[in-house]
Design an enzyme around this catalytic site. Structure first.
Site, PDB file in Angstrom:
ATOM      1  N   ASN A  23       0.863  -1.304  -0.164  1.00 38.41           N
ATOM      2  CA  ASN A  23       0.100  -0.043   0.031  1.00 38.41           C
ATOM      3  C   ASN A  23       0.795   1.244  -0.075  1.00 38.41           C
ATOM      4  O   ASN A  23       0.218   2.397  -0.342  1.00 38.41           O
ATOM      5  CB  ASN A  23      -0.976   0.016   1.188  1.00 38.41           C
ATOM      6  CG  ASN A  23      -2.117  -1.012   0.963  1.00 38.41           C
ATOM      7  OD1 ASN A  23      -2.202  -1.370  -0.049  1.00 38.41           O
ATOM      8  ND2 ASN A  23      -2.926  -1.403   2.020  1.00 38.41           N
ATOM      9  N   ARG A 121     -17.073   1.462  -0.449  1.00 35.84           N
ATOM     10  CA  ARG A 121     -15.821   2.159  -0.917  1.00 35.84           C
ATOM     11  C   ARG A 121     -15.965   3.387  -1.986  1.00 35.84           C
ATOM     12  O   ARG A 121     -15.413   3.122  -3.172  1.00 35.84           O
ATOM     13  CB  ARG A 121     -14.789   1.040  -1.174  1.00 35.84           C
ATOM     14  CG  ARG A 121     -14.340   0.373  -0.115  1.00 35.84           C
ATOM     15  CD  ARG A 121     -13.315  -0.756  -0.271  1.00 35.84           C
ATOM     16  NE  ARG A 121     -12.140  -0.006  -0.396  1.00 35.84           N
ATOM     17  CZ  ARG A 121     -10.938  -0.715  -0.505  1.00 35.84           C
ATOM     18  NH1 ARG A 121     -10.908  -2.041  -0.864  1.00 35.84           N
ATOM     19  NH2 ARG A 121      -9.676   0.098  -0.604  1.00 35.84           N
ATOM     20  N   ASP A 304      -6.913  -3.453   8.397  1.00 37.11           N
ATOM     21  CA  ASP A 304      -6.477  -4.536   7.834  1.00 37.11           C
ATOM     22  C   ASP A 304      -5.718  -5.685   8.504  1.00 37.11           C
ATOM     23  O   ASP A 304      -5.347  -6.659   7.904  1.00 37.11           O
ATOM     24  CB  ASP A 304      -5.371  -3.861   6.672  1.00 37.11           C
ATOM     25  CG  ASP A 304      -5.895  -3.106   5.716  1.00 37.11           C
ATOM     26  OD1 ASP A 304      -6.766  -3.408   5.416  1.00 37.11           O
ATOM     27  OD2 ASP A 304      -5.123  -2.276   5.003  1.00 37.11           O
ATOM     28  N   ARG A 396      -2.608 -11.202  -4.037  1.00 37.65           N
ATOM     29  CA  ARG A 396      -2.575  -9.728  -4.468  1.00 37.65           C
ATOM     30  C   ARG A 396      -1.677  -8.911  -3.498  1.00 37.65           C
ATOM     31  O   ARG A 396      -0.929  -8.105  -3.519  1.00 37.65           O
ATOM     32  CB  ARG A 396      -3.901  -9.342  -4.207  1.00 37.65           C
ATOM     33  CG  ARG A 396      -4.960  -9.781  -5.194  1.00 37.65           C
ATOM     34  CD  ARG A 396      -6.264  -8.972  -5.033  1.00 37.65           C
ATOM     35  NE  ARG A 396      -6.334  -7.586  -5.342  1.00 37.65           N
ATOM     36  CZ  ARG A 396      -7.069  -6.738  -5.394  1.00 37.65           C
ATOM     37  NH1 ARG A 396      -8.426  -7.200  -5.323  1.00 37.65           N
ATOM     38  NH2 ARG A 396      -6.962  -5.476  -5.301  1.00 37.65           N
TER      39      ARG A 396
HETATM   40  N1  EPU Z   1     -14.532   6.983   1.936  1.00 39.84           N
HETATM   41  C1  EPU Z   1     -15.714   7.450   1.437  1.00 39.84           C
HETATM   42  N2  EPU Z   1     -15.468   8.354   0.380  1.00 39.84           N
HETATM   43  C2  EPU Z   1     -14.181   8.460  -0.438  1.00 39.84           C
HETATM   44  C3  EPU Z   1     -13.097   7.452   0.141  1.00 39.84           C
HETATM   45  C4  EPU Z   1     -13.431   6.784   1.312  1.00 39.84           C
HETATM   46  O1  EPU Z   1     -16.623   7.606   2.296  1.00 39.84           O
HETATM   47  O2  EPU Z   1     -13.809   9.086  -1.388  1.00 39.84           O
HETATM   48  C5  EPU Z   1     -14.772   6.090   3.035  1.00 39.84           C
HETATM   49  C6  EPU Z   1     -14.555   4.465   2.912  1.00 39.84           C
HETATM   50  O3  EPU Z   1     -15.834   3.960   2.256  1.00 39.84           O
HETATM   51  C7  EPU Z   1     -14.200   3.768   4.165  1.00 39.84           C
HETATM   52  C8  EPU Z   1     -13.405   4.915   4.741  1.00 39.84           C
HETATM   53  O4  EPU Z   1     -13.681   6.250   3.925  1.00 39.84           O
HETATM   54  O5  EPU Z   1     -15.429   3.687   4.854  1.00 39.84           O
HETATM   55  C9  EPU Z   1     -11.866   4.722   4.609  1.00 39.84           C
HETATM   56  O6  EPU Z   1     -11.353   4.361   3.315  1.00 39.84           O
HETATM   57  P1  EPU Z   1     -10.193   4.801   2.854  1.00 39.84           P
HETATM   58  O7  EPU Z   1     -10.335   5.652   1.447  1.00 39.84           O
HETATM   59  O8  EPU Z   1      -9.016   5.242   3.743  1.00 39.84           O
HETATM   60  O9  EPU Z   1      -9.681   3.315   2.072  1.00 39.84           O
HETATM   61  P2  EPU Z   1      -8.714   3.171   0.808  1.00 39.84           P
HETATM   62  O10 EPU Z   1      -7.766   4.336   0.648  1.00 39.84           O
HETATM   63  O11 EPU Z   1      -9.733   2.668  -0.306  1.00 39.84           O
HETATM   64  C10 EPU Z   1      -6.785   2.075   1.936  1.00 39.84           C
HETATM   65  C11 EPU Z   1      -5.970   0.630   1.748  1.00 39.84           C
HETATM   66  C12 EPU Z   1      -6.971  -0.530   2.171  1.00 39.84           C
HETATM   67  C13 EPU Z   1      -7.101  -0.181   3.835  1.00 39.84           C
HETATM   68  C14 EPU Z   1      -7.586   1.288   4.030  1.00 39.84           C
HETATM   69  C15 EPU Z   1      -7.813   1.631   5.513  1.00 39.84           C
HETATM   70  C16 EPU Z   1      -4.577   1.168  -0.261  1.00 39.84           C
HETATM   71  C17 EPU Z   1      -4.370   0.486  -1.701  1.00 39.84           C
HETATM   72  N3  EPU Z   1      -5.664   0.296   0.231  1.00 39.84           N
HETATM   73  O12 EPU Z   1      -7.807   2.154   1.031  1.00 39.84           O
HETATM   74  O13 EPU Z   1      -6.126  -1.626   2.240  1.00 39.84           O
HETATM   75  O14 EPU Z   1      -7.955  -1.115   4.500  1.00 39.84           O
HETATM   76  O15 EPU Z   1      -7.028   2.119   3.125  1.00 39.84           O
HETATM   77  O16 EPU Z   1      -6.818   1.621   6.107  1.00 39.84           O
HETATM   78  O17 EPU Z   1      -3.950   1.929   0.328  1.00 39.84           O
HETATM   79  C18 EPU Z   1      -5.775  -4.066   1.858  1.00 39.84           C
HETATM   80  O18 EPU Z   1      -4.434  -3.602   1.755  1.00 39.84           O
HETATM   81  O19 EPU Z   1      -6.241  -5.144   2.465  1.00 39.84           O
HETATM   82  C19 EPU Z   1      -6.614  -3.004   1.811  1.00 39.84           C
HETATM   83  C20 EPU Z   1      -8.101  -3.223   1.651  1.00 39.84           C
END
Ligand code: EPU
Length: 416
Positions: A23, A121, A304, A396
């Site tokens: 990540n 998401r 995670d 992955r």
């Molecule tokens: N959210 C919104 N709107 C947005 C973006 C996010 O409402 O535009 C909400 C999401 O629905 C969620 C919360 O905010 O409820 C947090 O989501 P976040 O955007 O932080 O997650 P992400 O950036 O999509 C990354 C990691 C995930 C990890 C999460 C939380 C990467 C590529 N992915 O996802 O990793 O779970 O942060 O720490 O960095 C994994 O590696 O298995 C994985 C899923």
């Protein structure tokens, strides 16, 4: 399709080296679109998501070579600006190209990621942030079409501290005119690693690691080599494996400072934990104590690691309550763990885990990356044979997990 077979009941012993953080690698790969030329990234994990992200960059015109853990990406000939549905649907992190493409090339066409096994998401906060910087965005036929003549710095308050949202906005802001403030920014170590890489490239970013990031735009960036930070979630997964099997496992080449909440929770389950500068040793107890935990953005307990911790608590000596506060649907592993004898009841965002003395091997199915890891852990501690199918989810984000576990003594093998 491959599956993984585990004969459980073996205590794990020895040392394991963790790979670079997936990540952190993905947004840093995206950030190379902000420069022209070849960049060498070191300590890159050889996992499926990194390969897929490479395909996204290649579809834009980048050249790539991957040798051991060194990835060289050349962005000299970027001449397309589209991340197609076929790639984005397999990996939502592909959406990270939107900010850099808009900032560097003034145009982008990126597929919307759609749903996901762990929650809705949405990407609304990415889009709002980029619009606040001056990008014009249209959503048609499942794609975001974006245009920008010159992005302009501004103040952005994120309603929730989205990790990839913070990264996308930060990457756009580094080439914007003027200063951007991101308030309620994500504080995850992967965000900090991206900022450090951008800074080496000439960006001016301050406040990373706090919830207020300030970015002073610069006209251009130059390629700069970077070492990806160790994967805290892979490290955590091996720590739980050591603890759950009553073993003695040392994780080498990790950053314990990134593992604070997990180590506190492991100690609370009765595991002995020793910490050095770049290593952590865990010695598992006979049977874990139960505990209550809630996931939270960094520095809280990582979502995670929730599935892996559920596997551990399913054998604890009493009742635990897990609250998932980050994603709304991240309990798919609970039903599979129940097939192995775990007693888990879901009540909204909470999982009530009644510890049982023993789990039993069973055929189970992985549903997402971290769910797969929790089933592997449960299999290691269970009596008998567990077969985990759909391990492409595991591939992955974990590099050679079965080889690393086998080196710790696990009876584990991959079957075609
Ligand atoms: N959210 C919104 N709107 C947005 C973006 C996010 O409402 O535009 C909400 C999401 O629905 C969620 C919360 O905010 O409820 C947090 O989501 P976040 O955007 O932080 O997650 P992400 O950036 O999509 C990354 C990691 C995930 C990890 C999460 C939380 C990467 C590529 N992915 O996802 O990793 O779970 O942060 O720490 O960095 C994994 O590696 O298995 C994985 C899923």
């Amino acid at each position: 399709m491959d599956c993984i077979e585990i004969e459980g009941g073996v205590q794990l012993h020895g040392h394991v080296r963790v790979s670079g953080a997936k990540n952190a690698a993905l947004p840093i790969m995206a950030s190379l679109l902000l420069t022209t030329g070849a960049t060498r990234l070191r300590n890159v994990p050889r996992v499926r998501d990194v390969v897929t992200f490479g395909q996204v960059l290649q579809a834009l015109g980048a050249k790539m070579s991957f040798d051991a853990s060194e990835l060289v990406i050349d962005t000299s000939a970027i001449d397309r600006y589209e991340a197609p549905y076929d790639l984005v649907k397999t990996m939502r992190a592909s959406f990270l190209v939107l900010g850099p493409l808009l900032a560097r090339y003034g145009q982008a066409r990126v597929s919307l990621p759609g749903g996901c096994a762990i929650g809705a998401r949405p990407v609304n906060l990415h889009l709002k942030g980029l619009q606040a910087l001056g990008a014009r965005l249209e959503l048609t036929q499942g794609y975001v079409h974006g245009y920008a003549d010159q992005l302009r710095g501004t103040a952005i308050v994120l309603p929730s501290a989205t990790v990839t949202g913070t990264e996308n906005i930060m990457m756009a802001a580094v080439l914007a005119k003027g200063t951007t403030i991101i308030d309620n920014a994500a504080r995850e170590p992967e965000v900090v690693d991206l900022a450090e890489s951008l800074t080496q490239m000439g960006a001016r970013v301050t406040g990373v690691g706090s919830s207020c990031i300030s970015i002073e735009g610069v006209p251009r960036l130059q390629p700069a080599a970077h070492d990806i930070i160790p994967d805290r979630i892979e490290a955590g997964t091996f720590l739980v494996a050591g603890a759950m099997t009553g073993g003695d496992v040392t994780i080498d080449h990790c950053l314990p400072v990134h593992l604070g909440a997990l180590l506190d929770h492991l100690r609370a389950t009765g595991a002995a934990v020793e910490v050095g500068d770049d290593w952590v040793r865990v010695i598992g107890s006979e049977r874990a104590y139960p505990l209550d935990l809630a996931t939270a953005p960094y520095p809280g307990f990582p979502t995670d690691m929730q599935a892996q911790m559920m596997a551990l608590l399913s054998r604890a000596n009493g009742r635990s309550i897990i609250s998932e506060t980050v994603f709304e649907n991240r309990y798919m592993h609970a039903a599979e763990l129940s097939r192995m004898g775990a007693e888990i009841h879901l009540e909204g965002a909470d999982a009530i885990v009644m510890g049982v003395p023993q789990l039993h091997g069973a055929p189970v199915m992985a549903t997402d990356l971290r769910a797969s890891a929790s089933l592997i852990l449960a299999g290691l501690a269970a009596q008998g044979i567990t077969t985990v199918s759909r391990v492409y989810h595991l591939d992955r984000g974990y590099e050679q997990i079965e080889a690393k576990l086998a080196a710790l003594g696990a009876k584990i093998r991959r079957l075609p």
